[in-house]
Design an enzyme around this catalytic site. Sequence first.
Site, PDB file in Angstrom:
ATOM      1  N   THR A   1       0.827  -1.187   0.000  1.00  0.00           N
ATOM      2  CA  THR A   1       0.000   0.000   0.000  1.00  0.00           C
ATOM      3  C   THR A   1       0.873   1.252   0.000  1.00  0.00           C
ATOM      4  O   THR A   1       1.921   1.285   0.615  1.00  0.00           O
ATOM      5  CB  THR A   1      -0.856  -0.012   1.284  1.00  0.00           C
TER       6      THR A   1
ATOM      7  N   ARG B   1     -12.886  -8.555  -1.627  1.00  0.00           N
ATOM      8  CA  ARG B   1     -12.237  -8.320  -0.336  1.00  0.00           C
ATOM      9  C   ARG B   1     -11.852  -6.846  -0.218  1.00  0.00           C
ATOM     10  O   ARG B   1     -11.291  -6.250  -1.123  1.00  0.00           O
ATOM     11  CB  ARG B   1     -10.996  -9.185  -0.203  1.00  0.00           C
ATOM     12  N   VAL B   2     -12.167  -6.251   0.920  1.00  0.00           N
ATOM     13  CA  VAL B   2     -11.787  -4.870   1.218  1.00  0.00           C
ATOM     14  C   VAL B   2     -10.920  -4.889   2.470  1.00  0.00           C
ATOM     15  O   VAL B   2     -11.293  -5.484   3.484  1.00  0.00           O
ATOM     16  CB  VAL B   2     -13.020  -3.974   1.432  1.00  0.00           C
ATOM     17  N   GLY B   3      -9.771  -4.257   2.392  1.00  0.00           N
ATOM     18  CA  GLY B   3      -8.862  -4.229   3.531  1.00  0.00           C
ATOM     19  C   GLY B   3      -8.990  -2.972   4.352  1.00  0.00           C
ATOM     20  O   GLY B   3     -10.034  -2.311   4.386  1.00  0.00           O
TER      21      GLY B   3
ATOM     22  N   THR C   1       0.311   0.986   6.385  1.00  0.00           N
ATOM     23  CA  THR C   1       0.559  -0.056   5.396  1.00  0.00           C
ATOM     24  C   THR C   1       0.903  -1.348   6.134  1.00  0.00           C
ATOM     25  O   THR C   1       1.389  -1.318   7.259  1.00  0.00           O
ATOM     26  CB  THR C   1       1.719   0.318   4.449  1.00  0.00           C
TER      27      THR C   1
ATOM     28  N   HIS D   1      -0.397  -5.667   6.881  1.00  0.00           N
ATOM     29  CA  HIS D   1      -1.458  -6.666   6.785  1.00  0.00           C
ATOM     30  C   HIS D   1      -2.787  -6.017   7.146  1.00  0.00           C
ATOM     31  O   HIS D   1      -3.031  -5.668   8.305  1.00  0.00           O
ATOM     32  CB  HIS D   1      -1.151  -7.847   7.709  1.00  0.00           C
TER      33      HIS D   1
END
Length: 344
Positions: free
Chosen positions: A201, A229-231, A252, A254
Amino acid sequence: MQKAFILKVSLSCSGCNVTFEDTGVFWHDNSGTVMLPVVVVHGGAGHIPKERSERSTSGVCSAARSAYKVLKGGGSSMDAVVEAVMVLENNPSFNAGCGSVLNVKGEVEMDALVMDGRALSSGAVSAVRNIANPIHLARLVMEKTSHACLTAESASRFARSMGVPEVPEESLITEYSRMRWKKNLAPDSNPVECQMGKMGTVGAVAVDINGTVACATSTGGMLNKMEGRVGDTPCIGSGGYADNMSGAVSTTGHGEAIMKVTLARHILFHMEQGQSAEAASDLGLAHMKSRVGGLGGVVTVDPQGNWAARFSSRQMAWAAAQKDSLHYGLYTGEHFTQIIEDAH
Protein backbone atom coordinates in the site's frame (compact mmCIF):
# COMPACT_ATOMS: atom_id res chain seq x y z
CA MET A 1 9.74 23.77 21.87
CA GLN A 2 8.16 25.08 18.67
CA LYS A 3 6.38 28.40 18.40
CA ALA A 4 4.14 29.91 15.75
CA PHE A 5 4.10 33.37 14.32
CA ILE A 6 2.00 35.12 11.71
CA LEU A 7 3.74 36.37 8.61
CA LYS A 8 1.82 39.15 6.90
CA VAL A 9 2.66 40.00 3.31
CA SER A 10 1.46 43.16 1.54
CA LEU A 11 1.82 43.65 -2.19
CA SER A 12 0.70 46.83 -3.90
CA CYS A 13 0.44 47.92 -7.49
CA SER A 14 0.70 51.69 -8.02
CA GLY A 15 -0.57 51.43 -11.58
CA CYS A 16 -3.77 49.53 -10.66
CA ASN A 17 -4.34 51.01 -7.18
CA VAL A 18 -4.73 47.54 -5.60
CA THR A 19 -3.20 46.19 -2.41
CA PHE A 20 -3.09 42.44 -1.66
CA GLU A 21 -2.51 41.12 1.84
CA ASP A 22 -2.07 37.52 2.92
CA THR A 23 -1.12 35.78 6.13
CA GLY A 24 0.21 32.36 6.97
CA VAL A 25 1.24 30.50 10.08
CA PHE A 26 4.80 29.23 10.02
CA TRP A 27 6.15 26.94 12.75
CA HIS A 28 9.65 27.52 14.07
CA ASP A 29 11.75 25.75 16.64
CA ASN A 30 13.86 27.74 19.08
CA SER A 31 16.64 28.08 16.53
CA GLY A 32 14.30 29.91 14.18
CA THR A 33 14.12 27.05 11.69
CA VAL A 34 10.92 26.84 9.64
CA MET A 35 9.15 23.53 10.41
CA LEU A 36 6.31 23.79 7.88
CA PRO A 37 5.34 22.69 5.35
CA VAL A 38 6.21 19.00 5.47
CA VAL A 39 5.15 15.85 3.60
CA VAL A 40 5.99 12.22 4.42
CA VAL A 41 5.41 9.35 1.97
CA HIS A 42 5.54 5.55 2.19
CA GLY A 43 5.65 2.93 -0.53
CA GLY A 44 4.48 -0.05 1.48
CA ALA A 45 5.82 -2.23 4.27
CA GLY A 46 7.04 -5.78 3.65
CA HIS A 47 9.86 -7.67 1.97
CA ILE A 48 11.24 -5.92 -1.11
CA PRO A 49 13.68 -7.93 -3.28
CA LYS A 50 17.07 -6.30 -3.80
CA GLU A 51 16.49 -5.94 -7.51
CA ARG A 52 13.37 -3.83 -6.86
CA SER A 53 14.51 -1.85 -3.83
CA GLU A 54 16.18 0.95 -5.79
CA ARG A 55 13.00 1.59 -7.79
CA SER A 56 10.99 1.63 -4.59
CA THR A 57 13.26 4.18 -2.94
CA SER A 58 13.49 6.44 -5.99
CA GLY A 59 9.71 6.25 -6.39
CA VAL A 60 8.90 7.52 -2.91
CA CYS A 61 11.55 10.23 -3.24
CA SER A 62 9.96 11.43 -6.48
CA ALA A 63 6.54 11.47 -4.83
CA ALA A 64 7.83 13.46 -1.85
CA ARG A 65 9.55 15.99 -4.09
CA SER A 66 6.44 16.48 -6.19
CA ALA A 67 4.20 16.91 -3.15
CA TYR A 68 6.64 19.30 -1.50
CA LYS A 69 6.62 21.45 -4.62
CA VAL A 70 2.83 21.68 -4.27
CA LEU A 71 3.19 22.80 -0.64
CA LYS A 72 5.91 25.32 -1.43
CA GLY A 73 3.65 26.75 -4.12
CA GLY A 74 0.95 27.45 -1.55
CA GLY A 75 -1.04 24.25 -2.06
CA SER A 76 -2.98 22.65 0.77
CA SER A 77 -1.97 19.53 2.65
CA MET A 78 -4.79 17.71 0.82
CA ASP A 79 -3.40 18.84 -2.54
CA ALA A 80 0.01 17.55 -1.48
CA VAL A 81 -0.98 14.08 -0.24
CA VAL A 82 -3.16 13.45 -3.29
CA GLU A 83 -0.29 14.53 -5.54
CA ALA A 84 2.14 12.22 -3.75
CA VAL A 85 -0.17 9.22 -3.97
CA MET A 86 -1.04 9.86 -7.61
CA VAL A 87 2.68 9.82 -8.44
CA LEU A 88 2.93 6.41 -6.77
CA GLU A 89 -0.28 5.13 -8.39
CA ASN A 90 1.25 6.03 -11.77
CA ASN A 91 4.45 4.15 -10.94
CA PRO A 92 4.18 0.42 -11.82
CA SER A 93 6.66 -0.47 -9.07
CA PHE A 94 4.00 -0.05 -6.37
CA ASN A 95 0.87 -1.94 -5.36
CA ALA A 96 -1.54 0.85 -6.27
CA GLY A 97 -2.97 2.11 -9.54
CA CYS A 98 -1.06 0.66 -12.49
CA GLY A 99 1.02 -1.69 -10.31
CA SER A 100 -1.85 -3.23 -8.35
CA VAL A 101 -1.71 -6.91 -7.43
CA LEU A 102 -4.41 -9.23 -8.75
CA ASN A 103 -7.25 -10.96 -6.93
CA VAL A 104 -7.86 -14.70 -7.14
CA LYS A 105 -9.60 -14.27 -10.51
CA GLY A 106 -6.68 -12.31 -11.96
CA GLU A 107 -8.48 -8.96 -11.76
CA VAL A 108 -7.62 -5.55 -10.30
CA GLU A 109 -9.71 -4.19 -7.41
CA MET A 110 -8.41 -1.07 -5.66
CA ASP A 111 -9.14 0.86 -2.45
CA ALA A 112 -8.28 4.46 -1.48
CA LEU A 113 -8.89 6.98 1.30
CA VAL A 114 -8.34 10.69 1.91
CA MET A 115 -8.97 12.69 5.09
CA ASP A 116 -8.72 16.41 5.90
CA GLY A 117 -7.84 17.34 9.47
CA ARG A 118 -9.83 20.57 9.69
CA ALA A 119 -13.35 19.15 10.02
CA LEU A 120 -12.54 15.43 9.76
CA SER A 121 -13.86 15.42 6.19
CA SER A 122 -13.12 12.12 4.45
CA GLY A 123 -13.72 10.21 1.26
CA ALA A 124 -13.00 6.64 0.24
CA VAL A 125 -13.59 4.09 -2.50
CA SER A 126 -13.31 0.32 -2.32
CA ALA A 127 -13.09 -2.51 -4.84
CA VAL A 128 -12.94 -0.09 -7.78
CA ARG A 129 -11.88 -1.16 -11.25
CA ASN A 130 -10.74 0.58 -14.43
CA ILE A 131 -9.67 3.77 -12.65
CA ALA A 132 -6.08 4.97 -13.05
CA ASN A 133 -6.06 7.07 -9.88
CA PRO A 134 -8.44 5.84 -7.16
CA ILE A 135 -7.09 8.50 -4.78
CA HIS A 136 -8.52 11.22 -7.03
CA LEU A 137 -11.88 9.47 -6.96
CA ALA A 138 -11.73 9.23 -3.15
CA ARG A 139 -11.21 12.99 -2.98
CA LEU A 140 -14.23 13.53 -5.20
CA VAL A 141 -16.31 11.39 -2.84
CA MET A 142 -15.22 13.68 0.00
CA GLU A 143 -15.85 16.92 -1.88
CA LYS A 144 -18.85 16.13 -4.08
CA THR A 145 -21.02 13.78 -2.01
CA SER A 146 -22.47 13.61 1.48
CA HIS A 147 -21.01 10.11 1.94
CA ALA A 148 -17.70 8.83 3.26
CA CYS A 149 -17.25 5.74 1.06
CA LEU A 150 -18.52 4.35 -2.25
CA THR A 151 -17.81 0.83 -3.41
CA ALA A 152 -17.47 -1.27 -6.56
CA GLU A 153 -19.91 -0.48 -9.39
CA SER A 154 -21.51 2.38 -7.48
CA ALA A 155 -18.10 4.03 -7.26
CA SER A 156 -17.64 3.47 -10.98
CA ARG A 157 -20.97 5.11 -11.79
CA PHE A 158 -20.02 8.06 -9.61
CA ALA A 159 -16.67 8.31 -11.41
CA ARG A 160 -18.43 8.45 -14.77
CA SER A 161 -20.79 11.15 -13.48
CA MET A 162 -17.74 13.20 -12.42
CA GLY A 163 -16.08 12.79 -15.81
CA VAL A 164 -13.32 10.53 -14.50
CA PRO A 165 -12.14 8.50 -17.51
CA GLU A 166 -12.15 4.72 -17.37
CA VAL A 167 -9.04 2.87 -18.47
CA PRO A 168 -8.65 -0.69 -19.78
CA GLU A 169 -7.94 -3.17 -17.01
CA GLU A 170 -4.88 -4.37 -18.92
CA SER A 171 -3.30 -0.93 -18.46
CA LEU A 172 -3.28 -1.51 -14.70
CA ILE A 173 -1.72 -5.00 -14.85
CA THR A 174 2.05 -5.42 -14.98
CA GLU A 175 3.91 -8.54 -16.00
CA TYR A 176 5.32 -8.70 -12.48
CA SER A 177 1.83 -8.72 -10.94
CA ARG A 178 0.64 -11.38 -13.37
CA MET A 179 3.70 -13.53 -12.64
CA ARG A 180 3.12 -13.38 -8.89
CA TRP A 181 -0.58 -14.15 -9.35
CA LYS A 182 0.18 -17.27 -11.38
CA LYS A 183 2.87 -18.39 -8.94
CA ASN A 184 0.48 -18.09 -6.03
CA LEU A 185 -2.13 -20.23 -7.81
CA ALA A 186 0.21 -23.22 -7.95
CA PRO A 187 -0.89 -26.10 -5.66
CA ASP A 188 2.50 -26.19 -3.95
CA SER A 189 2.80 -22.41 -3.50
CA ASN A 190 3.94 -21.00 -0.18
CA PRO A 191 1.58 -18.15 0.85
CA VAL A 192 4.31 -16.42 2.88
CA GLU A 193 6.83 -16.52 0.05
CA CYS A 194 4.23 -15.38 -2.45
CA GLN A 195 3.55 -12.23 -0.44
CA MET A 196 7.28 -11.46 -0.41
CA GLY A 197 8.30 -9.05 -3.12
CA LYS A 198 4.88 -7.44 -3.21
CA MET A 199 5.33 -3.71 -2.85
CA GLY A 200 2.61 -2.63 -0.50
CA THR A 201 0.00 0.00 0.00
CA VAL A 202 1.16 3.57 -0.69
CA GLY A 203 0.33 6.65 1.32
CA ALA A 204 1.25 10.14 2.47
CA VAL A 205 0.67 12.63 5.27
CA ALA A 206 1.32 16.36 5.16
CA VAL A 207 1.01 19.64 7.04
CA ASP A 208 0.66 22.88 5.08
CA ILE A 209 1.73 26.37 6.14
CA ASN A 210 -1.62 26.88 7.87
CA GLY A 211 -1.06 23.89 10.15
CA THR A 212 -3.73 21.76 8.46
CA VAL A 213 -2.97 18.05 8.32
CA ALA A 214 -4.17 15.51 5.74
CA CYS A 215 -3.63 11.88 4.83
CA ALA A 216 -4.06 9.78 1.70
CA THR A 217 -3.70 6.01 1.26
CA SER A 218 -4.16 3.81 -1.84
CA THR A 219 -3.73 0.10 -2.57
CA GLY A 220 -4.37 -2.77 -4.91
CA GLY A 221 -4.95 -4.90 -1.83
CA MET A 222 -3.70 -8.34 -0.91
CA LEU A 223 -2.17 -10.64 -3.49
CA ASN A 224 -4.68 -13.28 -4.72
CA LYS A 225 -7.37 -11.97 -2.38
CA MET A 226 -10.97 -13.13 -2.68
CA GLU A 227 -13.07 -11.12 -5.11
CA GLY A 228 -14.68 -8.23 -3.26
CA ARG A 229 -12.24 -8.32 -0.34
CA VAL A 230 -11.79 -4.87 1.22
CA GLY A 231 -8.86 -4.23 3.53
CA ASP A 232 -7.92 -1.48 5.92
CA THR A 233 -7.07 1.21 3.38
CA PRO A 234 -10.55 2.75 2.82
CA CYS A 235 -11.58 2.38 6.47
CA ILE A 236 -11.38 5.61 8.48
CA GLY A 237 -9.10 5.11 11.47
CA SER A 238 -7.43 2.03 9.99
CA GLY A 239 -5.91 2.94 6.63
CA GLY A 240 -5.49 6.54 7.71
CA TYR A 241 -6.71 9.35 9.91
CA ALA A 242 -6.19 13.11 10.03
CA ASP A 243 -7.19 15.52 12.79
CA ASN A 244 -5.80 19.01 13.30
CA MET A 245 -6.08 18.44 17.04
CA SER A 246 -3.48 15.67 16.99
CA GLY A 247 -1.95 14.81 13.61
CA ALA A 248 -2.21 12.50 10.61
CA VAL A 249 -1.26 8.88 9.92
CA SER A 250 -1.17 6.68 6.82
CA THR A 251 -0.70 2.94 7.35
CA THR A 252 0.56 -0.06 5.40
CA GLY A 253 0.90 -3.75 6.15
CA HIS A 254 -1.46 -6.67 6.78
CA GLY A 255 -4.88 -5.10 6.32
CA GLU A 256 -6.86 -7.44 8.52
CA ALA A 257 -4.47 -6.88 11.42
CA ILE A 258 -4.53 -3.10 10.93
CA MET A 259 -8.35 -3.10 11.00
CA LYS A 260 -8.49 -5.12 14.21
CA VAL A 261 -6.52 -2.48 16.12
CA THR A 262 -7.65 0.59 14.10
CA LEU A 263 -3.96 1.39 13.82
CA ALA A 264 -4.08 4.98 12.55
CA ARG A 265 -6.51 6.16 15.22
CA HIS A 266 -4.67 4.14 17.87
CA ILE A 267 -1.47 6.05 17.11
CA LEU A 268 -3.20 9.42 17.28
CA PHE A 269 -4.68 8.44 20.64
CA HIS A 270 -1.14 8.12 21.99
CA MET A 271 -0.26 11.50 20.48
CA GLU A 272 -3.27 13.03 22.22
CA GLN A 273 -1.81 11.68 25.47
CA GLY A 274 1.41 13.58 24.85
CA GLN A 275 3.51 11.06 22.96
CA SER A 276 5.67 12.22 20.05
CA ALA A 277 4.89 11.15 16.48
CA GLU A 278 7.74 8.63 16.61
CA ALA A 279 6.92 7.20 20.05
CA ALA A 280 3.20 6.95 19.26
CA SER A 281 3.94 5.17 15.98
CA ASP A 282 6.16 2.64 17.73
CA LEU A 283 3.54 2.05 20.43
CA GLY A 284 0.83 1.45 17.85
CA LEU A 285 2.93 -0.97 15.81
CA ALA A 286 4.06 -2.84 18.93
CA HIS A 287 0.45 -3.19 20.06
CA MET A 288 -0.59 -4.60 16.68
CA LYS A 289 2.27 -7.11 16.73
CA SER A 290 1.65 -8.29 20.30
CA ARG A 291 -2.13 -8.30 20.13
CA VAL A 292 -2.83 -9.81 16.69
CA GLY A 293 0.62 -10.75 15.35
CA GLY A 294 0.48 -8.17 12.58
CA LEU A 295 3.40 -6.39 10.94
CA GLY A 296 3.24 -3.09 9.13
CA GLY A 297 4.42 0.48 8.89
CA VAL A 298 3.22 4.07 9.17
CA VAL A 299 4.07 7.63 8.29
CA THR A 300 2.95 10.09 10.95
CA VAL A 301 3.01 13.87 11.38
CA ASP A 302 1.79 16.31 14.02
CA PRO A 303 0.40 19.81 13.31
CA GLN A 304 3.74 21.40 14.26
CA GLY A 305 5.62 19.51 11.54
CA ASN A 306 7.27 16.78 13.62
CA TRP A 307 7.16 13.55 11.64
CA ALA A 308 8.04 9.86 11.75
CA ALA A 309 8.35 6.92 9.37
CA ARG A 310 8.27 3.71 11.41
CA PHE A 311 7.75 0.03 10.60
CA SER A 312 7.88 -3.42 12.19
CA SER A 313 8.27 -5.25 8.88
CA ARG A 314 11.62 -6.00 7.28
CA GLN A 315 11.49 -2.93 5.04
CA MET A 316 9.41 0.11 4.18
CA ALA A 317 10.36 2.60 1.49
CA TRP A 318 9.73 6.11 2.81
CA ALA A 319 10.64 9.70 2.05
CA ALA A 320 9.99 13.06 3.69
CA ALA A 321 10.47 16.63 2.51
CA GLN A 322 10.91 19.46 4.99
CA LYS A 323 13.00 22.65 5.21
CA ASP A 324 14.13 22.16 1.59
CA SER A 325 15.68 18.80 2.49
CA LEU A 326 14.73 15.31 1.34
CA HIS A 327 14.95 12.46 3.86
CA TYR A 328 14.56 8.82 2.84
CA GLY A 329 15.26 5.22 3.80
CA LEU A 330 14.31 1.58 3.32
CA TYR A 331 15.70 -0.47 6.23
CA THR A 332 15.33 0.04 9.99
CA GLY A 333 17.70 2.77 11.16
CA GLU A 334 18.42 3.93 7.62
CA HIS A 335 18.10 7.69 7.13
CA PHE A 336 19.67 9.54 4.19
CA THR A 337 19.35 13.27 3.61
CA GLN A 338 19.93 15.50 0.62
CA ILE A 339 19.12 19.07 -0.35
CA ILE A 340 16.13 19.63 -2.63
CA GLU A 341 17.85 21.74 -5.25
CA ASP A 342 14.71 23.07 -6.95
CA ALA A 343 12.79 23.80 -3.73
CA HIS A 344 12.54 27.48 -4.56
